[in-house]
Design an enzyme around this catalytic site. Structure first.
Site, PDB file in Angstrom:
ATOM      1  N   HIS A 164      -1.387   3.853  -0.748  1.00 30.42           N
ATOM      2  CA  HIS A 164      -2.543   3.118  -1.276  1.00 30.42           C
ATOM      3  C   HIS A 164      -2.139   2.216  -2.410  1.00 30.42           C
ATOM      4  O   HIS A 164      -1.246   2.540  -3.196  1.00 30.42           O
ATOM      5  CB  HIS A 164      -3.656   4.078  -1.726  1.00 30.42           C
ATOM      6  CG  HIS A 164      -3.177   5.176  -2.629  1.00 30.42           C
ATOM      7  ND1 HIS A 164      -2.512   6.292  -2.164  1.00 30.42           N
ATOM      8  CD2 HIS A 164      -3.254   5.322  -3.970  1.00 30.42           C
ATOM      9  CE1 HIS A 164      -2.205   7.076  -3.175  1.00 30.42           C
ATOM     10  NE2 HIS A 164      -2.637   6.504  -4.295  1.00 30.42           N
TER      11      HIS A 164
ATOM     12  N   HIS B 228      -3.528   0.421  -5.828  1.00 30.27           N
ATOM     13  CA  HIS B 228      -4.582   0.407  -6.839  1.00 30.27           C
ATOM     14  C   HIS B 228      -4.764  -1.053  -7.280  1.00 30.27           C
ATOM     15  O   HIS B 228      -3.788  -1.703  -7.673  1.00 30.27           O
ATOM     16  CB  HIS B 228      -4.185   1.204  -8.082  1.00 30.27           C
ATOM     17  CG  HIS B 228      -3.963   2.667  -7.856  1.00 30.27           C
ATOM     18  ND1 HIS B 228      -4.891   3.631  -8.223  1.00 30.27           N
ATOM     19  CD2 HIS B 228      -2.918   3.348  -7.320  1.00 30.27           C
ATOM     20  CE1 HIS B 228      -4.413   4.827  -7.937  1.00 30.27           C
ATOM     21  NE2 HIS B 228      -3.217   4.687  -7.386  1.00 30.27           N
TER      22      HIS B 228
END
Ligand code: 5GP
Length: 183
Positions: free
Chosen positions: A169, A171
């Site tokens: 992922h 951010h």
């Protein structure tokens, strides 16, 4: 007093980590220590104490997280089995607000198909296309959130970088002045 506050926050935050989707951000600010029997004053956490405890809890969570290759909480978010605040979605990527924001804008961008990308260190040449799509999605999200003038994209890789969810992922952080060097 500081120790009691820190310990109480540790407990509260530990329970959030155990059920990360159960408590929304800033939920703690509505709580009162009165219900814990220790204080009668409304909870006004000292920012310094909260920061220290939050940081150590994030580190502790990351150190205890293991890259098993198994399903993560993000699979439930992709499947919409648990709620998330989605800000952008296409057929390859999903972007949603972080449950524990570190900036006024804090969005997570993930591949819908993990394809062994539990962490960036697992990337292979075949992942080039999705990696580019994730990065491009961060630009789309920054535009949508009105932070294109200044935002930061972070990937925490592995325990030493405080990765706690083993589904790659990005951010996307913005909405405040970012500091450098990062912590
Ligand atoms: P990492 O520490 O692995 O780089 O980032 C994982 C992020 O996922 C953390 O910032 C954490 O707050 C976020 N997170 C963990 N569980 C949930 C959840 O259930 N919902 C949302 N929206 N974010 C989550």
């Amino acid at each position: 007093m500081a120790a009691a506050l820190a310990s109480s926050f540790s407990l509260l935050r530990a329970s959030r980590l155990a059920r990360p989707y159960a408590i929304r951000n800033n939920a703690l600010s509505h709580l009162s220590f009165g219900s814990l029997g220790a204080f009668s004053a409304p909870l006004r956490p000292n920012r310094f104490v909260r920061h220290i405890t939050a940081s150590s809890n994030e580190e502790a969570a990351a150190k205890s997280a293991v890259d098993t290759g198994g399903p993560t909480i993000f699979d439930k978010i992709i499947a919409k089995e648990i709620p998330s605040d989605i800000v952008y979605e296409d057929d390859k990527v999903l972007a949603f607000r972080d449950i524990n924001p570190q900036a006024p804008v804090h969005i997570l961008i993930i591949p819908k198909l993990r394809d062994d990308l539990t962490q960036l260190a697992k990337a292979e040449a075949r992942h080039g296309e999705i990696l580019g799509q994730l990065l491009y999605a961060s630009k789309i999200v920054a535009d949508k959130e009105g932070i294109a003038e200044g935002f930061r994209v972070v990937i925490n890789n592995g325990p030493d970088a405080c990765q706690s969810v083993y589904h790659l992922h990005l951010h996307v952080l913005g909405g405040r002045q970012m500091k450098w060097p990062p912590g």
